[in-house]
Design an enzyme around this catalytic site. Sequence first.
Site, PDB file in Angstrom:
ATOM      1  N   VAL A 171       0.840  -1.210   0.000  1.00 52.06           N
ATOM      2  CA  VAL A 171       0.000   0.000   0.000  1.00 52.06           C
ATOM      3  C   VAL A 171       0.869   1.252   0.000  1.00 52.06           C
ATOM      4  CG1 VAL A 171      -1.851   1.227   1.172  1.00 52.06           C
ATOM      5  CG2 VAL A 171      -1.808  -1.260   1.190  1.00 52.06           C
ATOM      6  N   TYR A 172       1.939   1.209   0.779  1.00 57.00           N
ATOM      7  CA  TYR A 172       2.861   2.355   0.820  1.00 57.00           C
ATOM      8  C   TYR A 172       3.427   2.614  -0.572  1.00 57.00           C
ATOM      9  CZ  TYR A 172       7.043   5.066   2.074  1.00 57.00           C
ATOM     10  OH  TYR A 172       8.019   6.030   2.145  1.00 57.00           O
ATOM     11  N   ALA A 173       3.942   1.542  -1.221  1.00 53.59           N
ATOM     12  CA  ALA A 173       4.529   1.703  -2.559  1.00 53.59           C
ATOM     13  C   ALA A 173       3.471   2.148  -3.565  1.00 53.59           C
ATOM     14  CB  ALA A 173       5.182   0.400  -3.008  1.00 53.59           C
TER      15      ALA A 173
END
Lengths: 236, 98
Positions: free
Chosen positions: A146-148
């Site tokens: 999700v961060y990426a």
Amino acid sequence: MSDVAKGPVTVITGTSRGIGEHLAKHYLRLGHRVVGCSRRSLQWKHEQYIHHETDVSDEAGVKRLFADVRKRWNRVDHLINNAGLASMNHSLVTPFSTVHDIVQTNLVGPFLFCREAAKQMGKRRFGRIVNLTTVAVPLKLAGEAVYAASKAGVESLTQVLARELAEFGITVNAVGPVPIATDLIRGVPRDKIDHLLSLQAIPRMGTCQDVANVIDFFLRQESDMVTGQTLYLGGV
Amino acid sequence: MREELLSLVTGCAREVGELQELELPSDLTPHTQLFGQQGLFDSVGLVGLVVAVEEAIEDQYGLSVTLADQRAMSQERSPFRTVGSLSEYAVKLIESSR
């Protein structure tokens, strides 16, 4: 004293700690008037620094911040979208609330700041926007789905806004740091960090100065032909 | 308020016209087209006008409004067509924000 002599106006998000705090102090040292924000109150002060306590994804709060800047100085020269949220989790055990919070902070927030800053920059036909991304995007790091993904969104936003805002004299670029010893990666196990460093051409941790160095370049008046670019540190 | 907003939008149009070094007609009426073939502005000018009107409303009425909101974008007839339609839309936004 003329407005220019008072220094450019630089808006930086996430200034309470880490890279954001470093960048705020760096540009204050260079004579900028800095407007920062964070969800928490600030532990440091400077006479050329104005702080707003707001969540970057709160549209009303963001609009209040820029209305305040307009009333004070009626100009915004630079915007640095630094505030970010990370969570290292396998996607199968990532709570929905985490997904929501990461996308709100890392993607929705920068969009709101770009939109409001560009309204003021466009009037003077000058502006520099720098968004913070991460090497987790090109390295496709497992455990950071999700961060990426949110940062991949930031890179896409950077490229499209570069085209939309070019006619207003505004450049939009992004910098992707390697791991830096800040709270953002505090919970990441050492072996994961070592593996990440081994994927870099220059296998060392990054520093806040490394990030400031790239941003200095993007902010320069002479960088008016540089837009829509993402520069990763460490040779990634 | 309709007259006030008409005058506010007209003033902003002149301000943006000057910034863009455009020769605007001496008489701007509610029917003056803002955008399109017979319009005063190109897309950049129209964005500048929307920003200028939002700021003028904030200065004059102390209200933070977003002209390019979902309602504006979903209307069959764009509120940004003419000086009059933009003024009318601004009146509605101000009234609903109070």
